[in-house]
Scaffold this motif. Structure first.
Motif, PDB file in Angstrom:
ATOM      1  N   ASP A  18       0.841  -1.197   0.000  1.00 50.05           N
ATOM      2  CA  ASP A  18       0.000   0.000   0.000  1.00 50.05           C
ATOM      3  C   ASP A  18       0.879   1.250   0.000  1.00 50.05           C
ATOM      4  O   ASP A  18       1.770   1.395   0.845  1.00 50.05           O
ATOM      5  N   VAL A 124      -3.162   4.627  -2.568  1.00 46.94           N
ATOM      6  CA  VAL A 124      -4.348   5.048  -1.822  1.00 46.94           C
ATOM      7  C   VAL A 124      -4.233   6.536  -1.517  1.00 46.94           C
ATOM      8  O   VAL A 124      -3.322   6.961  -0.801  1.00 46.94           O
ATOM      9  N   ARG A 132     -11.104   7.220   1.010  1.00 48.52           N
ATOM     10  CA  ARG A 132      -9.936   6.607   0.381  1.00 48.52           C
ATOM     11  C   ARG A 132     -10.258   6.290  -1.075  1.00 48.52           C
ATOM     12  O   ARG A 132     -11.317   5.758  -1.388  1.00 48.52           O
ATOM     13  N   THR A 282      -8.904   3.467   5.540  1.00 51.10           N
ATOM     14  CA  THR A 282      -8.224   2.347   4.890  1.00 51.10           C
ATOM     15  C   THR A 282      -8.035   1.191   5.871  1.00 51.10           C
ATOM     16  O   THR A 282      -7.475   1.365   6.946  1.00 51.10           O
TER      17      THR A 282
END
Length: 336
Positions: A18, A124, A132, A282
């Motif tokens: 991520d 993200v 998000r 998230t």
């Protein structure tokens, strides 16, 4: 099997890194992405997004992730025994993923792809309203195939959690179906949990997901939009009525309204755990699932399972990133 060899939950999912970036709506518009959505991108687009993030000053945080990987990390943080299967490249991001999962106590069977098949990543963008917006490059994770299934790990699991996102690649879909059907055979002492992952994913595979739910799934995880997409309705109550009795437990998150746990006999309402400020949503659903699965593995009642999920989700939305900053086992100890 010795008790120390058994795993509470084994997850199979997209092994990703991520890339988290805090920015305003103008940046979302400038990147040409749809706010609040998860968009799959190809290698070229992933490279363009990476360059744009660097121009904006770089990522605020880079952490190994992927929905089911986050859930396994949450289970380990709560004190459970979690295992994970995914596919990363033999590159720097792949090394980061494997090392991080191991450092957090997750047992792994992580297949390595060659360097021309890069590790997947999810960019993200977190806007000031805590929304998000995700651009997902599956990379090596999409190549997960039946040959990558670690059947010894499946045999050690009380529950196997399957990630709906992996239903898109053909080989990965075949692997998940093979695992689900194996676990559903009478005498194989392993439950199947399914995360629907995303409403657009559900719409792409509705008929197959319904078949998987009806034939093989014991525990279903979804948010309201995903469950409504599964049963092709705009009415949440209708969707809840449809799922009731099809699985042992359906865990449905309702954003600020909390969640419900649906069994054939009852619907348990789960309130949200209050937080001072919602910073980043998230991983909220992933950590909620971790709490519920940890509770189920320990034989707790549904209300307590839901509370554990809410506490874990509340912790992760109070800061940027999907890694708990407060030990989840300590938070859980206050409830158990």
């Amino acid at each position: 099997m010795k008790p120390e060899e058994q795993l509470d939950v084994v997850g199979i999912g997209n092994a990703m890194v991520d890339v988290l970036l805090r920015a305003d709506d103008a940046v979302v518009d400038g990147l040409g992405i749809v706010k609040g959505a998860m968009t799959l991108v190809d290698t070229q687009r992933a490279t363009e997004l990476a360059a744009m993030v660097e121009l904006l000053g770089g990522a605020d945080e880079m952490t190994p992730g992927g929905s089911v990987a986050n859930t396994m990390l949450g289970i380990a943080a709560l004190g459970g025994r979690a295992g994970y299967m995914g596919r990363v490249c033999a590159d720097g991001l792949g090394d980061l993923f494997v090392a991080d999962m191991a450092a957090h106590g997750v047992f792994q069977s992580t297949a390595r792809a060659p360097r021309d098949d890069p590790t997947g990543r999810c960019t993200v963008v977190i806007t000031p309203d805590s929304e998000r917006t995700m651009s997902t490059y599956l990379g090596a994770s999409a190549g997960f195939a039946p040959a990558d299934v670690d059947w010894d790990m499946v045999g050690r699991a009380r529950t196997v959690l399957l990630e709906g996102y992996l239903w898109d690649p053909t080989a990965a879909r075949a692997a998940l179906r093979e695992v689900a059907e194996h676990c559903a055979v009478p005498g194989n002492d392993c439950q199947v949990a399914l995360s629907l992952s995303d409403s657009f994913c559900v719409e792409r595979h509705r008929r197959e997901f319904i078949d998987l739910v009806d034939r093989c799934t014991n525990v279903l995880f979804a948010n309201a939009a995903e469950l409504q997409a599964l049963y092709d309705t705009d009415d949440l109550d209708e969707a809840l009525g449809e799922v009731q009795g099809r699985v042992d437990i359906a865990s449905v998150t309702l954003s600020a309204a909390g969640a419900v746990l649906v069994t054939p006999d009852e619907i348990v309402n789960v309130p949200v755990e209050p937080v001072d400020e919602v910073v980043d949503r998230t991983g909220a659903g992933d950590l909620y699932a971790a709490g519920v699965l940890y509770g189920l593995a320990n034989g707790y009642d549904l209300e307590l399972c839901g509370r554990l999920g809410s506490v874990a989700a509340a912790e992760v939305i109070s800061h940027v990133g999907t890694r708990p900053l407060v030990p989840l086992d300590e938070l859980a100890a206050d409830l158990v």
